[in-house]
Design a protein around this motif. Structure first.
Motif, PDB file in Angstrom:
ATOM      1  N   GLN A  28      13.221  -3.457   2.787  1.00 57.79           N
ATOM      2  CA  GLN A  28      13.756  -4.519   3.624  1.00 57.79           C
ATOM      3  C   GLN A  28      15.021  -4.029   4.283  1.00 57.79           C
ATOM      4  O   GLN A  28      16.019  -3.745   3.601  1.00 57.79           O
ATOM      5  CB  GLN A  28      14.035  -5.785   2.822  1.00 57.79           C
ATOM      6  N   ALA A  29      14.950  -3.907   5.580  1.00 57.85           N
ATOM      7  CA  ALA A  29      16.106  -3.481   6.365  1.00 57.85           C
ATOM      8  C   ALA A  29      16.953  -4.703   6.718  1.00 57.85           C
ATOM      9  O   ALA A  29      16.442  -5.831   6.731  1.00 57.85           O
ATOM     10  CB  ALA A  29      15.648  -2.773   7.630  1.00 57.85           C
ATOM     11  N   PRO A  30      18.225  -4.494   7.009  1.00 62.20           N
ATOM     12  CA  PRO A  30      19.091  -5.622   7.358  1.00 62.20           C
ATOM     13  C   PRO A  30      18.530  -6.430   8.524  1.00 62.20           C
ATOM     14  O   PRO A  30      18.166  -5.870   9.554  1.00 62.20           O
ATOM     15  CB  PRO A  30      20.402  -4.937   7.748  1.00 62.20           C
ATOM     16  N   GLY A  31      18.413  -7.724   8.323  1.00 62.53           N
ATOM     17  CA  GLY A  31      17.938  -8.597   9.379  1.00 62.53           C
ATOM     18  C   GLY A  31      16.450  -8.566   9.623  1.00 62.53           C
ATOM     19  O   GLY A  31      15.966  -9.195  10.572  1.00 62.53           O
ATOM     20  N   LYS A  32      15.720  -7.842   8.784  1.00 59.72           N
ATOM     21  CA  LYS A  32      14.274  -7.748   8.977  1.00 59.72           C
ATOM     22  C   LYS A  32      13.527  -8.250   7.750  1.00 59.72           C
ATOM     23  O   LYS A  32      14.099  -8.380   6.670  1.00 59.72           O
ATOM     24  CB  LYS A  32      13.876  -6.293   9.271  1.00 59.72           C
ATOM     25  N   GLU A  33      12.257  -8.512   7.942  1.00 57.24           N
ATOM     26  CA  GLU A  33      11.430  -8.951   6.833  1.00 57.24           C
ATOM     27  C   GLU A  33      11.064  -7.767   5.934  1.00 57.24           C
ATOM     28  O   GLU A  33      11.038  -6.625   6.373  1.00 57.24           O
ATOM     29  CB  GLU A  33      10.157  -9.617   7.363  1.00 57.24           C
ATOM     30  N   ARG A  34      10.775  -8.071   4.698  1.00 56.74           N
ATOM     31  CA  ARG A  34      10.340  -7.034   3.773  1.00 56.74           C
ATOM     32  C   ARG A  34       8.950  -6.560   4.175  1.00 56.74           C
ATOM     33  O   ARG A  34       8.078  -7.377   4.504  1.00 56.74           O
ATOM     34  CB  ARG A  34      10.337  -7.589   2.351  1.00 56.74           C
ATOM     35  N   GLU A  35       8.748  -5.250   4.131  1.00 55.82           N
ATOM     36  CA  GLU A  35       7.460  -4.673   4.517  1.00 55.82           C
ATOM     37  C   GLU A  35       6.966  -3.740   3.430  1.00 55.82           C
ATOM     38  O   GLU A  35       7.749  -3.037   2.786  1.00 55.82           O
ATOM     39  CB  GLU A  35       7.579  -3.910   5.844  1.00 55.82           C
ATOM     40  N   ILE A  36       5.675  -3.706   3.257  1.00 58.02           N
ATOM     41  CA  ILE A  36       5.069  -2.772   2.312  1.00 58.02           C
ATOM     42  C   ILE A  36       4.912  -1.441   3.003  1.00 58.02           C
ATOM     43  O   ILE A  36       4.481  -1.365   4.161  1.00 58.02           O
ATOM     44  CB  ILE A  36       3.721  -3.291   1.780  1.00 58.02           C
ATOM     45  N   ILE A  37       5.293  -0.377   2.328  1.00 60.61           N
ATOM     46  CA  ILE A  37       5.201   0.940   2.948  1.00 60.61           C
ATOM     47  C   ILE A  37       4.274   1.880   2.207  1.00 60.61           C
ATOM     48  O   ILE A  37       3.820   2.878   2.783  1.00 60.61           O
ATOM     49  CB  ILE A  37       6.581   1.591   3.120  1.00 60.61           C
TER      50      ILE A  37
ATOM     51  N   VAL B 276      -0.191   4.801   2.681  1.00 62.25           N
ATOM     52  CA  VAL B 276       1.155   4.701   3.226  1.00 62.25           C
ATOM     53  C   VAL B 276       1.064   4.014   4.593  1.00 62.25           C
ATOM     54  O   VAL B 276       0.060   4.146   5.291  1.00 62.25           O
ATOM     55  CB  VAL B 276       1.851   6.068   3.366  1.00 62.25           C
ATOM     56  N   ALA B 277       2.104   3.319   4.951  1.00 64.54           N
ATOM     57  CA  ALA B 277       2.137   2.625   6.232  1.00 64.54           C
ATOM     58  C   ALA B 277       2.223   3.632   7.375  1.00 64.54           C
ATOM     59  O   ALA B 277       2.744   4.742   7.210  1.00 64.54           O
ATOM     60  CB  ALA B 277       3.327   1.676   6.274  1.00 64.54           C
ATOM     61  N   ASP B 278       1.750   3.228   8.533  1.00 62.70           N
ATOM     62  CA  ASP B 278       1.780   4.104   9.702  1.00 62.70           C
ATOM     63  C   ASP B 278       3.207   4.539  10.035  1.00 62.70           C
ATOM     64  O   ASP B 278       3.430   5.663  10.483  1.00 62.70           O
ATOM     65  CB  ASP B 278       1.172   3.387  10.907  1.00 62.70           C
ATOM     66  N   SER B 279       4.159   3.657   9.786  1.00 61.02           N
ATOM     67  CA  SER B 279       5.545   3.943  10.147  1.00 61.02           C
ATOM     68  C   SER B 279       6.142   5.098   9.350  1.00 61.02           C
ATOM     69  O   SER B 279       7.139   5.692   9.772  1.00 61.02           O
ATOM     70  CB  SER B 279       6.411   2.694   9.952  1.00 61.02           C
ATOM     71  N   VAL B 280       5.551   5.426   8.206  1.00 62.41           N
ATOM     72  CA  VAL B 280       6.095   6.500   7.366  1.00 62.41           C
ATOM     73  C   VAL B 280       5.072   7.587   7.079  1.00 62.41           C
ATOM     74  O   VAL B 280       5.364   8.545   6.356  1.00 62.41           O
ATOM     75  CB  VAL B 280       6.665   5.950   6.044  1.00 62.41           C
ATOM     76  N   MET B 281       3.892   7.450   7.645  1.00 62.24           N
ATOM     77  CA  MET B 281       2.844   8.429   7.368  1.00 62.24           C
ATOM     78  C   MET B 281       3.277   9.817   7.829  1.00 62.24           C
ATOM     79  O   MET B 281       3.854   9.992   8.895  1.00 62.24           O
ATOM     80  CB  MET B 281       1.553   8.023   8.075  1.00 62.24           C
ATOM     81  N   GLY B 282       2.990  10.786   6.964  1.00 68.30           N
ATOM     82  CA  GLY B 282       3.380  12.156   7.258  1.00 68.30           C
ATOM     83  C   GLY B 282       4.787  12.505   6.809  1.00 68.30           C
ATOM     84  O   GLY B 282       5.173  13.671   6.819  1.00 68.30           O
ATOM     85  N   ARG B 283       5.553  11.478   6.426  1.00 67.12           N
ATOM     86  CA  ARG B 283       6.924  11.711   5.962  1.00 67.12           C
ATOM     87  C   ARG B 283       7.134  11.244   4.526  1.00 67.12           C
ATOM     88  O   ARG B 283       7.932  11.834   3.792  1.00 67.12           O
ATOM     89  CB  ARG B 283       7.920  10.982   6.870  1.00 67.12           C
ATOM     90  N   PHE B 284       6.455  10.195   4.105  1.00 63.14           N
ATOM     91  CA  PHE B 284       6.605   9.643   2.758  1.00 63.14           C
ATOM     92  C   PHE B 284       5.325   9.908   1.960  1.00 63.14           C
ATOM     93  O   PHE B 284       4.216   9.799   2.487  1.00 63.14           O
ATOM     94  CB  PHE B 284       6.838   8.136   2.803  1.00 63.14           C
ATOM     95  N   THR B 285       5.508  10.198   0.679  1.00 69.71           N
ATOM     96  CA  THR B 285       4.382  10.433  -0.219  1.00 69.71           C
ATOM     97  C   THR B 285       4.599   9.666  -1.511  1.00 69.71           C
ATOM     98  O   THR B 285       5.675   9.754  -2.114  1.00 69.71           O
ATOM     99  CB  THR B 285       4.243  11.928  -0.541  1.00 69.71           C
TER     100      THR B 285
END
Length: 120
Positions: A39-48, A60-69
C-alpha cells in the motif's frame, strides 16, 4: 495462534534490491497460500504476489513482473519476496497475508507490514 511477521524493509536507492521475509507460525505453511500486498501513500492496497506450495502455484502482478520473485521455505516457515531493480513507485508498506483455505483470494490473517522506501 496464527502470526505473520514481515521484515527486511528499509531505504534503498532506485535500481537496488531488497529481500522481504515473512515469518509464519500457527498454521501449516505448505498447505496454505501466502500473498504479498503493498500500500503506497494515498493509494489502495494491491496484491503483488502469491504462492501456494501444495498447488505448485506462484504469481506476480504485471507491475512487478520480471523484478520481484516470491519463494518459500516450508521447513523454516518462511516466505520471501526478492525485489530487484527497485523503482521509486515501489515505495509502500508491504504486507504478507495468509489464506488458509484458498489461493490468495480469501485472506484470513495479516502481518503488520514493513516499509520500503526507494529513493530516486
Amino acid at each position: 495462534e496464527v502470526q505473520l511477521v514481515e521484515s527486511g524493509g528499509g531505504l534503498v536507492q532506485a535500481g537496488g534490491s531488497l529481500r522481504l521475509s515473512c515469518t509464519t507460525s500457527g498454521f501449516t505453511l505448505e498447505d496454505s497460500s501466502i500473498a504479498w500486498f503493498r500500500q503506497a501513500p494515498g493509494k489502495e492496497r494491491e496484491i503483488i504476489s502469491c504462492i501456494a506450495s501444495a498447488a505448485d502455484y506462484t504469481r506476480v502482478a504485471d507491475s512487478v513482473m520480471g523484478r520481484f520473485t516470491i519463494s518459500s521455505d516450508n521447513a523454516k516457515n518462511m516466505v520471501y519476496l526478492q525485489m530487484d531493480n527497485l523503482k521509486p513507485e515501489d515505495t509502500a508498506v508491504y504486507y504478507c497475508a495468509a489464506d488458509l483455505t484458498h489461493i490468495c483470494v480469501n485472506i484470513n490473517y495479516w502481518g503488520k507490514g514493513t516499509l520500503v522506501t526507494v529513493s530516486s
